[in-house]
Design an enzyme around this catalytic site. Structure first.
Site, PDB file in Angstrom:
ATOM      1  NE  ARG A 271      -3.744   0.135   0.337  1.00  0.00           N
ATOM      2  CZ  ARG A 271      -4.453  -0.244  -0.749  1.00  0.00           C
ATOM      3  NH1 ARG A 271      -4.373   0.423  -1.885  1.00  0.00           N
ATOM      4  NH2 ARG A 271      -5.236  -1.307  -0.683  1.00  0.00           N
TER       5      ARG A 271
ATOM      6  CD  GLN B 219      -8.870  -3.495  -7.691  1.00  0.00           C
ATOM      7  OE1 GLN B 219      -9.939  -3.628  -8.261  1.00  0.00           O
ATOM      8  NE2 GLN B 219      -8.630  -2.484  -6.873  1.00  0.00           N
TER       9      GLN B 219
ATOM     10  NE  ARG C 164      -2.146  -5.153  -6.789  1.00  0.00           N
ATOM     11  CZ  ARG C 164      -3.074  -4.416  -6.192  1.00  0.00           C
ATOM     12  NH1 ARG C 164      -2.797  -3.191  -5.801  1.00  0.00           N
ATOM     13  NH2 ARG C 164      -4.275  -4.898  -5.981  1.00  0.00           N
TER      14      ARG C 164
ATOM     15  CG  HIS D  46      -1.445   2.090  -8.241  1.00  0.00           C
ATOM     16  ND1 HIS D  46      -1.581   3.040  -7.252  1.00  0.00           N
ATOM     17  CD2 HIS D  46      -2.661   1.524  -8.381  1.00  0.00           C
ATOM     18  CE1 HIS D  46      -2.823   3.025  -6.816  1.00  0.00           C
ATOM     19  NE2 HIS D  46      -3.508   2.114  -7.478  1.00  0.00           N
TER      20      HIS D  46
ATOM     21  CG  ASP E 190     -10.932   5.458  -8.488  1.00  0.00           C
ATOM     22  OD1 ASP E 190     -10.048   5.504  -9.359  1.00  0.00           O
ATOM     23  OD2 ASP E 190     -11.325   4.386  -7.960  1.00  0.00           O
TER      24      ASP E 190
ATOM     25  CD  GLU F 292      -3.393   5.022  -9.737  1.00  0.00           C
ATOM     26  OE1 GLU F 292      -3.820   4.072 -10.414  1.00  0.00           O
ATOM     27  OE2 GLU F 292      -3.957   5.400  -8.704  1.00  0.00           O
TER      28      GLU F 292
END
Ligand code: BG6
Length: 310
Positions: free
Chosen positions: A58, A83, A88, A177, A222, A284
């Protein structure tokens, strides 16, 4: 002057002779720290982020591949993936480092480089063969990813090359990201997106066009922006009227702007401190608006360069 460097089986760090540094976890090839010469951190990482390989980090710069967001419900080869895909959450291989001088003629008579001209590039790789058997089954293509992280005095470049090593085409999306650190989100202004269209994930995926020159963040945000042909490929993040970061994109037409704000931050177990949304902003760069089809043997390269004022 030389670049100081260390690596073990979980992370790689490098520091320029002028003091700038970068730290990358092999888990996800996630950049978890980028500091300037004064030791000031540029990336936001949650204090509750898992750095032990049990969950995507995170914060920092997680890598999104081969699908952005929740995958299509069914009928697409990525549909069984989690997702943001598996890049990652997979363990990458460290391929090596190289240092270079931006101004080779500026050194002293003995041929030694000027400390201020040195940069370091760290390369990481992930291919189908290094995935866990479980993940390989979820997305059964032969691929090769090379991720390069280059640190200069005033910027950080992260560049991803996706190669299709299979004998059939595959479709994928990529995204960097990046969690940028800011002092106070209420004084942040974002420019470089005017005339871009966007999908607003907070407003039921409604579609809009950015009309104002700047965007500020005062609630959950978002948005998946698509920059039009010929548009600026630089997003500038200013704070209190001063440029804090410029994020330049190479071959990446989308920009996601994300801030979870209070409720979403409260709902994420690994987001700490809960007030941390005031100190971060995700810009991002990616290629996520459509699917990128790669024929056997073909490659796609996309990159970002984040520059800080010196
Ligand atoms: C952003 C998405 O890129 O990532 C958001 O646009 C999402 O919708 C955010 O909430 C964080 O995703 P995750 O999987 O790291 O919690």
């Amino acid at each position: 002057p030389t670049v100081t460097f260390s690596s073990d089986n979980s992370r790689v760090t490098a520091e320029l002779p002028t003091g700038e540094s970068v730290e990358i976890l092999l888990y996800g090839a996630t950049v978890i720290s980028w500091k300037d010469s004064k030791g000031d951190e540029k990336l936001w990482v949650s204090s509750a982020a898992k750095l032990d390989g049990t969950k995507a980090v995170r914060g920092g710069i997680p890598l999104v591949f081969p699908v952005f967001g929740p995958p299509p419900a069914s009928g697409h080869p990525t549909s069984s993936l989690p997702q943001h895909g598996f890049a990652r959450t997979s363990v990458w291989e460290f391929l090596g480092k190289s240092t270079s001088e931006s101004n080779p003629t500026s050194g002293d008579a003995s041929g030694s480089a000027n400390a201020a001209d040195l940069s370091v590039k760290l390369d990481f790789g992930l291919s189908a063969a290094s995935l866990t058997a479980e993940v390989r089954e979820l997305w059964p293509y032969k691929f090769n990813l090379i991720y390069s992280v280059t640190l200069n005095r005033e910027n950080l470049t992260t560049s991803l090359v996706v190669t299709n090593d299979d004998d059939k085409p595959f479709e994928s999306q990529v995204l960097l990201h990046t969690y940028l650190r800011v002092n106070d989100i209420s004084s942040v202004s974002i420019s470089g997106l005017a005339s871009s269209t966007y999908i607003d994930k907070v407003a039921n995926a409604s579609v809009g066009t950015q009309t104002a020159d700047t965007l500020s963040i005062a609630s959950e945000t978002d948005r998946v922006y698509t920059t039009p042909n010929g548009a600026s490929d630089v997003v500038t993040v200013s704070e209190g009227g001063k440029t804090r970061y410029t994020v330049a994109r190479d071959n990446l037409l989308n920009v996601v702007v994300w801030n979870p704000w209070t409720e979403k931050a409260a709902g994420m177990g690994d987001f700490e401190p809960k007030e941390g949304y005031k100190n971060m902003l995700c810009i991002e760069p990616g290629s996520v608006g459509t699917w990128q089809t790669l024929e056997p043997g073909d490659a796609f390269e996309g990159a970002q360069t984040i520059t800080i004022p010196l």
